[in-house]
Scaffold this motif. Structure first.
Motif, PDB file in Angstrom:
ATOM      1  N   SER A 169      -6.198  32.090   4.767  1.00  0.00           N
ATOM      2  CA  SER A 169      -6.128  31.103   3.699  1.00  0.00           C
ATOM      3  C   SER A 169      -7.165  31.358   2.603  1.00  0.00           C
ATOM      4  CB  SER A 169      -6.304  29.714   4.297  1.00  0.00           C
ATOM      5  OG  SER A 169      -6.360  28.747   3.282  1.00  0.00           O
ATOM      6  N   CYS A 170      -8.458  31.502   3.006  1.00  0.00           N
ATOM      7  CA  CYS A 170      -9.495  31.663   1.985  1.00  0.00           C
ATOM      8  C   CYS A 170     -10.097  33.075   1.956  1.00  0.00           C
ATOM      9  CB  CYS A 170     -10.610  30.628   2.175  1.00  0.00           C
ATOM     10  SG  CYS A 170     -11.669  30.933   3.588  1.00  0.00           S
ATOM     11  N   GLY A 171      -9.756  33.913   2.953  1.00  0.00           N
ATOM     12  CA  GLY A 171     -10.196  35.307   2.901  1.00  0.00           C
ATOM     13  C   GLY A 171     -11.577  35.587   3.474  1.00  0.00           C
ATOM     14  N   LYS A 172     -12.266  34.548   3.972  1.00  0.00           N
ATOM     15  CA  LYS A 172     -13.584  34.752   4.575  1.00  0.00           C
ATOM     16  C   LYS A 172     -13.437  35.418   5.943  1.00  0.00           C
ATOM     17  CE  LYS A 172     -17.309  32.718   2.491  1.00  0.00           C
ATOM     18  NZ  LYS A 172     -18.722  33.100   2.631  1.00  0.00           N
ATOM     19  N   ALA A 173     -14.346  36.382   6.238  1.00  0.00           N
ATOM     20  CA  ALA A 173     -14.291  37.060   7.527  1.00  0.00           C
ATOM     21  C   ALA A 173     -15.405  36.555   8.427  1.00  0.00           C
ATOM     22  CB  ALA A 173     -14.408  38.565   7.320  1.00  0.00           C
ATOM     23  N   PHE A 174     -15.119  36.466   9.734  1.00  0.00           N
ATOM     24  CA  PHE A 174     -16.102  35.933  10.677  1.00  0.00           C
ATOM     25  C   PHE A 174     -16.252  36.836  11.888  1.00  0.00           C
ATOM     26  CE2 PHE A 174     -14.176  32.427   8.386  1.00  0.00           C
ATOM     27  CZ  PHE A 174     -15.303  31.824   7.843  1.00  0.00           C
ATOM     28  N   LEU A 175     -17.508  37.032  12.263  1.00  0.00           N
ATOM     29  CA  LEU A 175     -17.833  37.790  13.466  1.00  0.00           C
ATOM     30  C   LEU A 175     -19.011  37.088  14.131  1.00  0.00           C
ATOM     31  CD1 LEU A 175     -17.061  40.621  14.821  1.00  0.00           C
ATOM     32  CD2 LEU A 175     -19.188  41.408  13.819  1.00  0.00           C
ATOM     33  N   PRO A 176     -18.897  36.538  15.325  1.00  0.00           N
ATOM     34  CA  PRO A 176     -17.672  36.524  16.133  1.00  0.00           C
ATOM     35  C   PRO A 176     -16.584  35.633  15.539  1.00  0.00           C
ATOM     36  CG  PRO A 176     -19.394  35.199  17.171  1.00  0.00           C
ATOM     37  CD  PRO A 176     -20.004  35.851  15.969  1.00  0.00           C
ATOM     38  N   ALA A 177     -15.384  35.813  16.035  1.00  0.00           N
ATOM     39  CA  ALA A 177     -14.230  35.079  15.516  1.00  0.00           C
ATOM     40  C   ALA A 177     -14.388  33.580  15.725  1.00  0.00           C
ATOM     41  CB  ALA A 177     -12.962  35.573  16.208  1.00  0.00           C
ATOM     42  N   ARG A 178     -13.795  32.806  14.818  1.00  0.00           N
ATOM     43  CA  ARG A 178     -13.789  31.340  14.942  1.00  0.00           C
ATOM     44  C   ARG A 178     -12.375  30.882  15.239  1.00  0.00           C
ATOM     45  NH1 ARG A 178     -18.352  29.664  11.817  1.00  0.00           N
ATOM     46  NH2 ARG A 178     -19.799  31.407  11.988  1.00  0.00           N
ATOM     47  N   MET A 179     -12.276  29.713  15.832  1.00  0.00           N
ATOM     48  CA  MET A 179     -10.956  29.121  16.062  1.00  0.00           C
ATOM     49  C   MET A 179     -10.469  28.429  14.795  1.00  0.00           C
ATOM     50  SD  MET A 179     -10.077  29.880  19.105  1.00  0.00           S
ATOM     51  CE  MET A 179      -8.696  28.771  19.425  1.00  0.00           C
ATOM     52  N   VAL A 180     -11.426  27.805  14.091  1.00  0.00           N
ATOM     53  CA  VAL A 180     -11.102  27.093  12.859  1.00  0.00           C
ATOM     54  C   VAL A 180     -12.034  27.610  11.767  1.00  0.00           C
ATOM     55  CG1 VAL A 180     -11.006  24.828  11.741  1.00  0.00           C
ATOM     56  CG2 VAL A 180     -10.414  25.035  14.159  1.00  0.00           C
ATOM     57  N   CYS A 181     -11.502  27.895  10.600  1.00  0.00           N
ATOM     58  CA  CYS A 181     -12.322  28.403   9.506  1.00  0.00           C
ATOM     59  C   CYS A 181     -13.303  27.324   9.036  1.00  0.00           C
ATOM     60  CB  CYS A 181     -11.434  28.834   8.343  1.00  0.00           C
ATOM     61  SG  CYS A 181     -12.397  29.384   6.917  1.00  0.00           S
ATOM     62  N   PRO A 182     -14.624  27.600   9.082  1.00  0.00           N
ATOM     63  CA  PRO A 182     -15.593  26.591   8.633  1.00  0.00           C
ATOM     64  C   PRO A 182     -15.577  26.402   7.116  1.00  0.00           C
ATOM     65  CG  PRO A 182     -16.723  28.592   9.352  1.00  0.00           C
ATOM     66  CD  PRO A 182     -15.260  28.800   9.605  1.00  0.00           C
ATOM     67  N   GLU A 183     -14.948  27.316   6.387  1.00  0.00           N
ATOM     68  CA  GLU A 183     -14.887  27.210   4.927  1.00  0.00           C
ATOM     69  C   GLU A 183     -13.748  26.297   4.465  1.00  0.00           C
ATOM     70  OE1 GLU A 183     -16.975  28.630   2.605  1.00  0.00           O
ATOM     71  OE2 GLU A 183     -18.215  29.235   4.309  1.00  0.00           O
ATOM     72  N   CYS A 184     -12.566  26.476   5.079  1.00  0.00           N
ATOM     73  CA  CYS A 184     -11.400  25.761   4.556  1.00  0.00           C
ATOM     74  C   CYS A 184     -10.603  25.008   5.616  1.00  0.00           C
ATOM     75  CB  CYS A 184     -10.483  26.734   3.804  1.00  0.00           C
ATOM     76  SG  CYS A 184      -9.594  27.867   4.877  1.00  0.00           S
ATOM     77  N   GLY A 185     -10.984  25.146   6.910  1.00  0.00           N
ATOM     78  CA  GLY A 185     -10.305  24.386   7.948  1.00  0.00           C
ATOM     79  C   GLY A 185      -9.022  25.030   8.461  1.00  0.00           C
ATOM     80  N   SER A 186      -8.657  26.201   7.933  1.00  0.00           N
ATOM     81  CA  SER A 186      -7.434  26.875   8.382  1.00  0.00           C
ATOM     82  C   SER A 186      -7.606  27.404   9.805  1.00  0.00           C
ATOM     83  CB  SER A 186      -7.124  28.038   7.431  1.00  0.00           C
ATOM     84  OG  SER A 186      -6.143  28.878   7.987  1.00  0.00           O
ATOM     85  N   LYS A 187      -6.490  27.514  10.525  1.00  0.00           N
ATOM     86  CA  LYS A 187      -6.523  28.094  11.871  1.00  0.00           C
ATOM     87  C   LYS A 187      -5.796  29.431  11.902  1.00  0.00           C
ATOM     88  CE  LYS A 187      -6.948  23.670  14.242  1.00  0.00           C
ATOM     89  NZ  LYS A 187      -6.264  22.652  15.046  1.00  0.00           N
ATOM     90  N   ASP A 188      -5.438  29.955  10.735  1.00  0.00           N
ATOM     91  CA  ASP A 188      -4.725  31.232  10.678  1.00  0.00           C
ATOM     92  C   ASP A 188      -5.680  32.364  10.337  1.00  0.00           C
ATOM     93  OD1 ASP A 188      -2.177  30.203  11.275  1.00  0.00           O
ATOM     94  OD2 ASP A 188      -2.015  29.459   9.212  1.00  0.00           O
ATOM     95  N   PHE A 189      -5.785  33.319  11.265  1.00  0.00           N
ATOM     96  CA  PHE A 189      -6.675  34.464  11.063  1.00  0.00           C
ATOM     97  C   PHE A 189      -5.918  35.759  11.278  1.00  0.00           C
ATOM     98  CE2 PHE A 189      -9.453  30.972  12.233  1.00  0.00           C
ATOM     99  CZ  PHE A 189     -10.513  31.119  11.357  1.00  0.00           C
ATOM    100  N   GLU A 190      -6.420  36.822  10.657  1.00  0.00           N
ATOM    101  CA  GLU A 190      -5.879  38.151  10.925  1.00  0.00           C
ATOM    102  C   GLU A 190      -7.063  39.088  11.119  1.00  0.00           C
ATOM    103  OE1 GLU A 190      -3.656  39.089   7.432  1.00  0.00           O
ATOM    104  OE2 GLU A 190      -5.422  39.408   6.197  1.00  0.00           O
ATOM    105  N   PRO A 191      -6.883  40.167  11.925  1.00  0.00           N
ATOM    106  CA  PRO A 191      -7.999  41.088  12.135  1.00  0.00           C
ATOM    107  C   PRO A 191      -8.330  41.849  10.858  1.00  0.00           C
ATOM    108  CG  PRO A 191      -6.069  41.761  13.440  1.00  0.00           C
ATOM    109  CD  PRO A 191      -5.676  40.544  12.674  1.00  0.00           C
ATOM    110  N   THR A 192      -9.602  42.120  10.664  1.00  0.00           N
ATOM    111  CA  THR A 192     -10.018  42.909   9.517  1.00  0.00           C
ATOM    112  C   THR A 192     -11.175  43.796   9.945  1.00  0.00           C
ATOM    113  OG1 THR A 192     -10.774  42.822   7.209  1.00  0.00           O
ATOM    114  CG2 THR A 192     -11.629  41.131   8.669  1.00  0.00           C
ATOM    115  N   VAL A 193     -11.216  45.047   9.470  1.00  0.00           N
ATOM    116  CA  VAL A 193     -12.297  45.955   9.823  1.00  0.00           C
ATOM    117  C   VAL A 193     -13.402  45.808   8.791  1.00  0.00           C
ATOM    118  CG1 VAL A 193     -12.966  48.364  10.165  1.00  0.00           C
ATOM    119  CG2 VAL A 193     -10.751  47.559  10.978  1.00  0.00           C
ATOM    120  N   LEU A 194     -14.617  45.589   9.258  1.00  0.00           N
ATOM    121  CA  LEU A 194     -15.737  45.315   8.365  1.00  0.00           C
ATOM    122  C   LEU A 194     -16.389  46.605   7.855  1.00  0.00           C
ATOM    123  CD1 LEU A 194     -17.448  42.472  10.397  1.00  0.00           C
ATOM    124  CD2 LEU A 194     -16.057  42.226   8.344  1.00  0.00           C
TER     125      LEU A 194
END
Ligand code: ZN
Length: 129
Positions: free
Chosen positions: A23-48
Protein backbone atom coordinates in the motif's frame (compact mmCIF):
# COMPACT_ATOMS: atom_id res chain seq x y z
CA UNK A 1 34.99 -28.09 9.16
CA UNK A 2 32.41 -28.47 6.41
CA UNK A 3 29.27 -26.43 6.14
CA UNK A 4 26.25 -28.51 7.19
CA UNK A 5 24.09 -29.50 4.23
CA UNK A 6 21.02 -28.11 5.96
CA UNK A 7 22.65 -24.70 5.87
CA UNK A 8 23.63 -25.02 2.20
CA UNK A 9 20.14 -26.11 1.25
CA UNK A 10 18.52 -23.25 3.09
CA UNK A 11 20.89 -20.57 1.87
CA UNK A 12 18.09 -18.82 -0.02
CA UNK A 13 16.61 -17.92 3.35
CA UNK A 14 19.50 -15.65 4.10
CA UNK A 15 19.07 -13.22 1.27
CA UNK A 16 18.55 -9.78 2.71
CA UNK A 17 14.84 -9.97 2.19
CA UNK A 18 12.31 -7.76 3.88
CA UNK A 19 8.57 -7.45 3.52
CA UNK A 20 7.33 -4.40 1.68
CA UNK A 21 3.92 -2.88 2.25
CA UNK A 22 2.05 -3.01 -1.06
CA UNK A 23 0.00 0.00 0.00
CA UNK A 24 2.59 2.60 1.05
CA UNK A 25 5.83 0.94 -0.13
CA UNK A 26 7.64 0.94 3.23
CA UNK A 27 9.90 -2.08 3.81
CA UNK A 28 10.27 -3.79 7.18
CA UNK A 29 12.85 -6.14 8.62
CA UNK A 30 11.83 -8.14 10.54
CA UNK A 31 8.48 -8.46 8.81
CA UNK A 32 5.35 -6.98 10.39
CA UNK A 33 1.84 -8.35 10.35
CA UNK A 34 0.34 -4.87 10.04
CA UNK A 35 2.08 -1.89 8.46
CA UNK A 36 2.82 0.67 11.22
CA UNK A 37 2.77 3.45 8.59
CA UNK A 38 -0.60 2.90 6.95
CA UNK A 39 -2.31 -0.06 8.68
CA UNK A 40 -2.28 -2.29 5.57
CA UNK A 41 -1.90 -6.06 5.98
CA UNK A 42 -0.71 -6.66 2.41
CA UNK A 43 3.02 -7.25 2.02
CA UNK A 44 5.30 -8.57 -0.68
CA UNK A 45 8.92 -9.73 -0.39
CA UNK A 46 11.58 -7.24 -1.39
CA UNK A 47 15.38 -7.58 -1.49
CA UNK A 48 17.11 -4.80 0.43
CA UNK A 49 20.23 -2.87 -0.61
CA UNK A 50 23.35 -3.97 1.28
CA UNK A 51 24.62 -0.45 1.95
CA UNK A 52 23.60 2.18 4.42
CA UNK A 53 24.78 4.28 7.34
CA UNK A 54 24.80 4.16 11.12
CA UNK A 55 21.90 6.05 12.68
CA UNK A 56 22.75 5.24 16.28
CA UNK A 57 24.75 2.59 18.12
CA UNK A 58 25.74 1.24 21.49
CA UNK A 59 28.64 -0.85 22.71
CA UNK A 60 27.68 -4.06 24.50
CA UNK A 61 30.12 -5.30 27.14
CA UNK A 62 28.03 -8.08 28.66
CA UNK A 63 26.60 -10.50 26.11
CA UNK A 64 23.71 -12.87 26.40
CA UNK A 65 24.40 -16.61 26.52
CA UNK A 66 24.07 -16.63 22.74
CA UNK A 67 26.45 -13.78 21.97
CA UNK A 68 29.03 -13.93 24.74
CA UNK A 69 31.72 -15.32 22.45
CA UNK A 70 32.60 -11.91 21.11
CA UNK A 71 32.00 -9.14 23.67
CA UNK A 72 32.48 -6.25 23.63
CA UNK A 73 30.59 -5.62 20.41
CA UNK A 74 28.75 -2.81 18.72
CA UNK A 75 25.01 -2.94 18.04
CA UNK A 76 23.77 -0.30 15.66
CA UNK A 77 20.60 0.88 14.01
CA UNK A 78 21.42 1.00 10.30
CA UNK A 79 19.49 2.98 7.75
CA UNK A 80 19.83 1.32 4.35
CA UNK A 81 20.01 3.29 1.12
CA UNK A 82 16.28 2.77 0.53
CA UNK A 83 15.41 4.11 4.00
CA UNK A 84 14.74 0.74 5.67
CA UNK A 85 16.06 0.59 9.22
CA UNK A 86 17.36 -2.51 10.95
CA UNK A 87 19.30 -3.30 14.11
CA UNK A 88 22.42 -5.39 13.70
CA UNK A 89 25.92 -5.99 14.99
CA UNK A 90 28.83 -3.98 13.57
CA UNK A 91 31.90 -6.20 13.14
CA UNK A 92 35.53 -5.90 11.98
CA UNK A 93 35.78 -2.34 13.19
CA UNK A 94 39.54 -2.67 13.82
CA UNK A 95 41.03 0.71 14.65
CA UNK A 96 38.27 2.57 12.88
CA UNK A 97 35.91 4.62 14.96
CA UNK A 98 32.22 3.80 14.91
CA UNK A 99 30.31 7.05 14.57
CA UNK A 100 26.82 8.15 13.72
CA UNK A 101 26.64 8.62 9.95
CA UNK A 102 29.48 6.17 9.19
CA UNK A 103 28.78 4.28 5.93
CA UNK A 104 28.42 0.52 6.37
CA UNK A 105 27.91 -2.53 4.22
CA UNK A 106 25.98 -5.64 5.25
CA UNK A 107 27.80 -8.97 5.15
CA UNK A 108 26.74 -12.54 5.81
CA UNK A 109 28.13 -13.78 9.13
CA UNK A 110 27.76 -16.10 12.08
CA UNK A 111 25.18 -14.53 14.42
CA UNK A 112 24.92 -16.66 17.53
CA UNK A 113 25.46 -20.07 19.08
CA UNK A 114 22.48 -21.97 20.40
CA UNK A 115 23.48 -22.71 23.98
CA UNK A 116 21.82 -26.10 24.06
CA UNK A 117 22.76 -27.55 20.69
CA UNK A 118 25.84 -25.53 19.72
CA UNK A 119 24.16 -24.80 16.38
CA UNK A 120 25.34 -21.63 14.72
CA UNK A 121 22.89 -19.11 13.41
CA UNK A 122 23.75 -17.06 10.33
CA UNK A 123 22.53 -13.70 9.22
CA UNK A 124 23.63 -10.24 8.27
CA UNK A 125 26.06 -8.02 10.17
CA UNK A 126 27.45 -4.63 9.23
CA UNK A 127 31.06 -3.75 8.45
CA UNK A 128 32.46 -0.22 8.15
CA UNK A 129 32.93 0.93 4.56
ZN1 ZN B 1 2.00 0.66 4.56
Amino acid sequence: MSVPSTWRNKKYRYRLEASKCTSCGKAFLPARMVCPECGSKDFEPTVLPDKGKILTYSIVHVGTEQTQFDVPYVIAVIELDNGTRLTTQVVDTGDKEVKIGTPVKLVFRKINIDGKTGVLGYGYKAVLE
